[in-house]
Design a protein around this motif. Structure first.
Motif, PDB file in Angstrom:
ATOM      1  N   ALA A  23      19.240   2.997  36.457  1.00  0.00           N
ATOM      2  CA  ALA A  23      19.791   4.342  36.277  1.00  0.00           C
ATOM      3  C   ALA A  23      18.725   5.390  36.529  1.00  0.00           C
ATOM      4  O   ALA A  23      18.999   6.465  37.099  1.00  0.00           O
ATOM      5  N   GLY A  24      17.489   5.094  36.122  1.00  0.00           N
ATOM      6  CA  GLY A  24      16.409   6.046  36.336  1.00  0.00           C
ATOM      7  C   GLY A  24      16.112   6.273  37.802  1.00  0.00           C
ATOM      8  O   GLY A  24      15.794   7.389  38.219  1.00  0.00           O
ATOM      9  N   ARG A  25      16.224   5.216  38.603  1.00  0.00           N
ATOM     10  CA  ARG A  25      15.958   5.372  40.042  1.00  0.00           C
ATOM     11  C   ARG A  25      16.910   6.371  40.687  1.00  0.00           C
ATOM     12  O   ARG A  25      16.513   7.183  41.522  1.00  0.00           O
ATOM     13  N   SER A  26      18.188   6.310  40.313  1.00  0.00           N
ATOM     14  CA  SER A  26      19.171   7.192  40.932  1.00  0.00           C
ATOM     15  C   SER A  26      19.108   8.606  40.389  1.00  0.00           C
ATOM     16  O   SER A  26      19.504   9.552  41.073  1.00  0.00           O
ATOM     17  N   SER A  27      18.590   8.773  39.163  1.00  0.00           N
ATOM     18  CA  SER A  27      18.569  10.101  38.552  1.00  0.00           C
ATOM     19  C   SER A  27      17.208  10.772  38.642  1.00  0.00           C
ATOM     20  O   SER A  27      17.090  11.979  38.387  1.00  0.00           O
ATOM     21  N   ALA A  29      14.721  10.046  36.641  1.00  0.00           N
ATOM     22  CA  ALA A  29      14.108  10.001  35.322  1.00  0.00           C
ATOM     23  C   ALA A  29      13.477   8.638  35.087  1.00  0.00           C
ATOM     24  O   ALA A  29      13.824   7.648  35.737  1.00  0.00           O
ATOM     25  N   SER A  30      12.557   8.567  34.143  1.00  0.00           N
ATOM     26  CA  SER A  30      11.924   7.293  33.824  1.00  0.00           C
ATOM     27  C   SER A  30      12.841   6.449  32.951  1.00  0.00           C
ATOM     28  O   SER A  30      13.729   6.973  32.268  1.00  0.00           O
ATOM     29  N   ALA A  31      12.621   5.139  32.972  1.00  0.00           N
ATOM     30  CA  ALA A  31      13.423   4.235  32.144  1.00  0.00           C
ATOM     31  C   ALA A  31      13.248   4.555  30.667  1.00  0.00           C
ATOM     32  O   ALA A  31      14.200   4.481  29.885  1.00  0.00           O
ATOM     33  N   SER A  32      12.022   4.917  30.276  1.00  0.00           N
ATOM     34  CA  SER A  32      11.783   5.234  28.871  1.00  0.00           C
ATOM     35  C   SER A  32      12.532   6.491  28.443  1.00  0.00           C
ATOM     36  O   SER A  32      13.034   6.566  27.316  1.00  0.00           O
TER      37      SER A  32
END
Length: 300
Positions: A23-27, A29-32
């Motif tokens: 999800a972070g890759r597409s948005s 944002a970082s995973a954390s």
């Protein structure tokens, strides 16, 4: 305390992507950051929403129920906010389409290049699948389906060819070996290459029509592939001599031209109505979808 809408959007993004990193890759944002947003939402609601393991992230029962209710609601909120883009002078944003694989292959390639050139501020995301899904609940703005699959309370406009046909064919080598059918019932003595939908139903019986006579046959099959992405395998197998294939004429046309496949029973090929673009009449139409609808209508 009311939940922050951005945290709600993060939950939906993580559930849709199947993980925080994805999800972070597409948005961007970082995973954390994504994980912290979901944890914050869980604390506010007082219930765990996601099962987290080292290999996967899946919704809990409470999370699944929340996601099912929030998906359509958040899509409506996003559509309402995107209406503001109209004030910028030209449509902008993302258009999400859910289409069958046949439409992705045979319909959209003649439409999307011109549309993207005409609207440089619009991005198009296409989800191609042949299952029976609620495209709006899945987060899409609109879908392409054939008329018998149209949902209620939808606006439908024609898109692509208005008349299509199913074609029947096999490789010349196969027909030399097994004989060329002169009537649809002759296919009962041939090997058919069939497809299977996600529901488990087969693409059989095959239906033929000539001079008002309709004939349905279900040939024996030694090769069955999943409808959708595996249909290219079915075509390649037919070219390789594995049996007779029954598929969209436009899909097989290049192989007719090259001689890799030989059409059979052409007098019996059945015509059917072409596909429709459909979208909800109960929701605000976001600018990218309105632009696409207008573009498709102008092509007629």
């Amino acid at each position: 305390m009311p939940a922050d809408l951005s945290d709600v959007q993060t939950l939906l993004a993580v559930a849709r992507a199947g993980g925080f990193r994805e999800a972070g890759r597409s948005s961007g944002a970082s995973a954390s950051t994504m994980s912290e947003a979901v944890r914050r939402l869980e604390e506010r609601l007082g219930v765990r929403l996601l099962h987290r393991t080292t290999r996967s992230v899946t919704p809990t029962e409470a999370g699944q129920r929340l996601i099912e209710r929030l998906g359509p609601a958040m899509a409506e909120v996003e559509a309402a906010l995107r209406v503001v883009d109209e004030l910028k002078g030209r449509p902008a944003g993302t258009l999400r389409l859910n289409v069958p694989v046949s439409a992705a292959r045979l319909v959209l390639p003649t439409i999307l290049p011109g549309f993207l050139a005409a609207y440089p501020d619009i991005r198009v995301e296409v989800d191609a699948e042949d299952g029976f899904v609620d495209v709006l609940a899945a987060g899409s703005d609109a879908g392409i389906r054939y008329d018998e699959r149209l949902a209620q309370d939808m606006i439908a406009i024609p898109i692509g060819p208005r008349v299509q046909r199913f074609a029947t064919a096999a490789s010349p080598a196969y027909l030399d070996r097994r004989g060329r059918p002169s009537h649809p019932r002759d296919l009962l003595n041939h090997d058919g290459i069939l497809g299977r939908f996600a529901s488990g139903a087969l693409t059989a019986p095959w239906e033929f029509e000539r001079d008002g006579e309709v004939v349905k046959v279900e040939p024996a099959s030694r090769l069955i592939v999943r409808v959708g992405g595996a249909m290219d395998l079915a075509v390649d197998a037919a070219i390789g001599g594995a049996g007779v294939i029954h598929l969209f004429e436009d899909w097989l046309a290049p192989h007719f031209a090259s001689g890799a496949l030989e059409p059979v029973l052409t007098d019996w090929w059945q015509s059917f109505s072409g596909p429709f673009l459909y979208y909800s009449q109960r929701r605000l139409v976001p600018p990218p979808l309105r632009a696409f609808v207008d573009y498709v209508r102008a092509l007629k």
